[in-house]
Design an enzyme around this catalytic site. Structure first.
Site, PDB file in Angstrom:
ATOM      1  N   ARG A   1      24.822 -35.500   5.597  1.00 57.49           N
ATOM      2  CA  ARG A   1      24.255 -34.411   6.384  1.00 57.49           C
ATOM      3  C   ARG A   1      23.069 -34.881   7.225  1.00 57.49           C
ATOM      4  NH1 ARG A   1      25.377 -30.463   1.297  1.00 57.49           N
ATOM      5  NH2 ARG A   1      27.523 -29.961   1.924  1.00 57.49           N
TER       6      ARG A   1
ATOM      7  N   GLU B   1      23.117 -24.124  32.125  1.00 59.19           N
ATOM      8  CA  GLU B   1      22.517 -23.105  32.992  1.00 59.19           C
ATOM      9  C   GLU B   1      21.446 -23.696  33.898  1.00 59.19           C
ATOM     10  OE1 GLU B   1      21.242 -19.809  30.597  1.00 59.19           O
ATOM     11  OE2 GLU B   1      23.058 -19.888  29.370  1.00 59.19           O
TER      12      GLU B   1
ATOM     13  N   SER C   1      26.912 -24.114   8.483  1.00 57.68           N
ATOM     14  CA  SER C   1      25.521 -23.639   8.534  1.00 57.68           C
ATOM     15  C   SER C   1      25.236 -22.653   7.408  1.00 57.68           C
ATOM     16  CB  SER C   1      25.236 -22.991   9.894  1.00 57.68           C
ATOM     17  OG  SER C   1      25.154 -23.980  10.903  1.00 57.68           O
TER      18      SER C   1
ATOM     19  N   ARG D   1      16.817 -30.250  42.587  1.00 57.92           N
ATOM     20  CA  ARG D   1      17.415 -29.076  43.206  1.00 57.92           C
ATOM     21  C   ARG D   1      16.314 -28.129  43.679  1.00 57.92           C
ATOM     22  NH1 ARG D   1      21.494 -26.349  45.808  1.00 57.92           N
ATOM     23  NH2 ARG D   1      21.905 -24.291  44.873  1.00 57.92           N
TER      24      ARG D   1
ATOM     25  N   ASN E   1      25.312 -35.193   0.750  1.00 57.96           N
ATOM     26  CA  ASN E   1      23.894 -34.930   1.031  1.00 57.96           C
ATOM     27  C   ASN E   1      23.338 -35.962   2.006  1.00 57.96           C
ATOM     28  OD1 ASN E   1      23.506 -32.593  -0.513  1.00 57.96           O
ATOM     29  ND2 ASN E   1      23.117 -33.763  -2.377  1.00 57.96           N
ATOM     30  N   GLU E   2      23.721 -37.223   1.806  1.00 53.93           N
ATOM     31  CA  GLU E   2      23.291 -38.268   2.736  1.00 53.93           C
ATOM     32  C   GLU E   2      23.963 -38.091   4.096  1.00 53.93           C
ATOM     33  OE1 GLU E   2      23.405 -42.267   1.337  1.00 53.93           O
ATOM     34  OE2 GLU E   2      22.868 -41.731  -0.720  1.00 53.93           O
TER      35      GLU E   2
ATOM     36  N   GLU F   1      30.832 -31.261   7.398  1.00 53.69           N
ATOM     37  CA  GLU F   1      29.917 -31.731   6.338  1.00 53.69           C
ATOM     38  C   GLU F   1      29.010 -30.614   5.833  1.00 53.69           C
ATOM     39  OE1 GLU F   1      28.364 -35.641   6.257  1.00 53.69           O
ATOM     40  OE2 GLU F   1      29.780 -36.375   7.763  1.00 53.69           O
TER      41      GLU F   1
ATOM     42  N   TRP G   1      41.583 -32.252   8.515  1.00 52.69           N
ATOM     43  CA  TRP G   1      40.306 -32.396   9.218  1.00 52.69           C
ATOM     44  C   TRP G   1      39.650 -33.744   8.923  1.00 52.69           C
ATOM     45  CZ3 TRP G   1      41.256 -28.462  12.050  1.00 52.69           C
ATOM     46  CH2 TRP G   1      41.645 -27.237  11.519  1.00 52.69           C
TER      47      TRP G   1
END
Length: 422
Positions: free
Chosen positions: A283, A376, A406, A308, A280-281, A403, A197
């Site tokens: 992120r 949508e 969640s 539209r 941390n940076e 990184e 990755w």
């Protein structure tokens, strides 16, 4: 070119006018406020002249160079070399790097602005810039010796893409369960193992590789090395992904990879500390990418809702859709302010781990939600590849993964809350 222009710009904050406060009131306030009464107070969207200049530079580059190539790069799953060349020529691959090392010598917030603006057009290009600046450059700038900085920073600012090699098949969220090993032989380190990755790895010439030099010490044996592709790094499988397709993500193999001992970054056994601090940076950079992505999807879809017409009026003026659009605008702004605040805290030398986790988590949530809604809002047109709106949604999914997932961000936030209240 931004790099040259910044050298002549005085880095001074544009201060808003300050209200006159009665002396007694100011004295009383200063006893209870944590902020110095002498410090200028600015909104979170107040930027230096340099930062404004950078934003304008990146916007032009993104529109003129990146935008015409977005769909083709996505379809081909390959970064256009002209885009990479443009990133270097515009000083966007050495944003915080000193002018002496060929960089733009700008602020951390400048890097965040660049990442955000690129993501409005193509999050794939954005993450190349992000990883290169907030991870690779920062590690060498903060932990490299003067000799290492003199050798590597000019290359990274002017010609060579960098890659940050931490994750492995068996170590994702538990990044320090790594199996890549390094053993000392004379004046060299010999690395064996693989990484997975790895962003930028197809285009990269410079690699920061984390390996364990003493497994008996656990994570305290992890060490950071800098290497080049021509040392024998094998670029193996290139992943075919749902989103950010133009951003390369590859598996790397190391088979008796020989790295000189002078290529150890920091100290032997300090790789764990380097990775934790730098992620941390990083992120904050991913948060910037996600807010740019959300804004990009919003900017593409909302104008269409006012063009539209159904039932005699623009679809965007129906209350149901109008309220969704308003809600999305609020959520984008909250994510942006979280991100900017965290960037400023980092610049001020204040603790920002919790804030970075909050910004990264919330920005990824907003990016997925807004980009999905944007499809949508545009109806059938939004579902086609022609408009590019659906690409933002595909690209948004990675924000909750790389990184730090969640759940990892929520765990980090929860630990700070527990510490504060227990």
């Amino acid at each position: 070119m931004f790099r040259a222009a910044t050298r002549s710009v005085k880095q001074t904050l544009v201060q808003r006018p300050r209200a006159v406060v009665p002396r007694n009131a100011a004295r009383a306030f200063s006893r209870t406020s944590a902020v110095s009464s002498e410090a200028p107070l600015n909104s979170l969207d107040t930027f230096t002249e340099e930062e404004q200049m950078l934003r304008e530079t990146v916007q032009r580059f993104a529109q003129d160079v990146v935008a015409p190539r977005v769909r083709e790069m996505d379809e081909n799953e390959m970064m256009d070399p002209e885009v990479v060349k443009g990133l270097f020529e515009n000083g966007l691959m050495g944003i915080e790097t000193s002018a002496d090392h060929g960089g733009s010598e700008a602020s951390f917030t400048s890097a965040i602005i660049a990442i955000e603006e690129l993501a409005k057009i193509d999050p794939s290009v954005s993450v190349m810039c992000d990883v290169h600046n907030t991870l690779v450059n920062t590690v060498i700038r903060k932990y490299g010796t003067k000799e290492q900085q003199d050798k590597w920073l000019p290359k990274l600012a002017e010609t060579s893409v960098g890659s940050f090699c931490l994750s492995e098949p068996a170590s994702g969220s538990d990044a320090f369960a790594m199996q890549t090993r390094a053993r000392k032989e004379g004046s060299n380190w010999i690395l064996n193992g693989s990484k997975m990755w790895i962003t930028n790895s197809y285009e990269a010439e410079v690699f920061l590789i984390f390996a364990n030099t003493d497994p008996s010490k656990g994570y305290k044996g992890i060490t950071c090395f800098v290497a080049t592709k021509d040392m024998g790094i094998e670029i193996a499988k290139k992943e075919q992904k749902l989103g950010i397709r133009a951003s390369s993500t590859c598996t790397l193999n190391f088979d008796d990879l020989k790295i000189p001992e002078e290529n150890v970054i920091g100290e032997v056994g300090k790789g764990y500390e380097i990775a934790i601090e730098i992620l941390n940076e990083g992120r904050i950079g991913i948060a910037a990418q996600m807010i740019g992505l959300a804004q990009g999807a919003f900017d593409k879809a909302v104008p269409y809702t006012y063009q539209r017409t159904q039932f005699g009026q623009p679809v965007g003026t129906f209350q149901g859709m109008a309220f969704q659009i308003a809600q999305a605008a609020v959520e984008i702004e909250t994510a942006r302010l979280l991100t900017y605040n965290t960037a400023r805290r980092k610049e001020e030398g204040r603790e920002f781990t919790k804030e970075a986790a909050m910004a990264k988590y919330w920005a990824s949530v907003v990016a997925q939600k807004v980009s999905g809604s944007a499809i949508e809002w545009a109806g059938g047109v939004g579902f086609t590849r022609e408009t590019g709106i659906e690409k933002f949604w595909r690209d948004s999914k990675i924000g909750a993964i790389y990184e730090g997932t969640s759940n990892i961000q929520l765990q980090t936030i929860a630990k700070f809350i527990q510490k504060q209240y227990s």
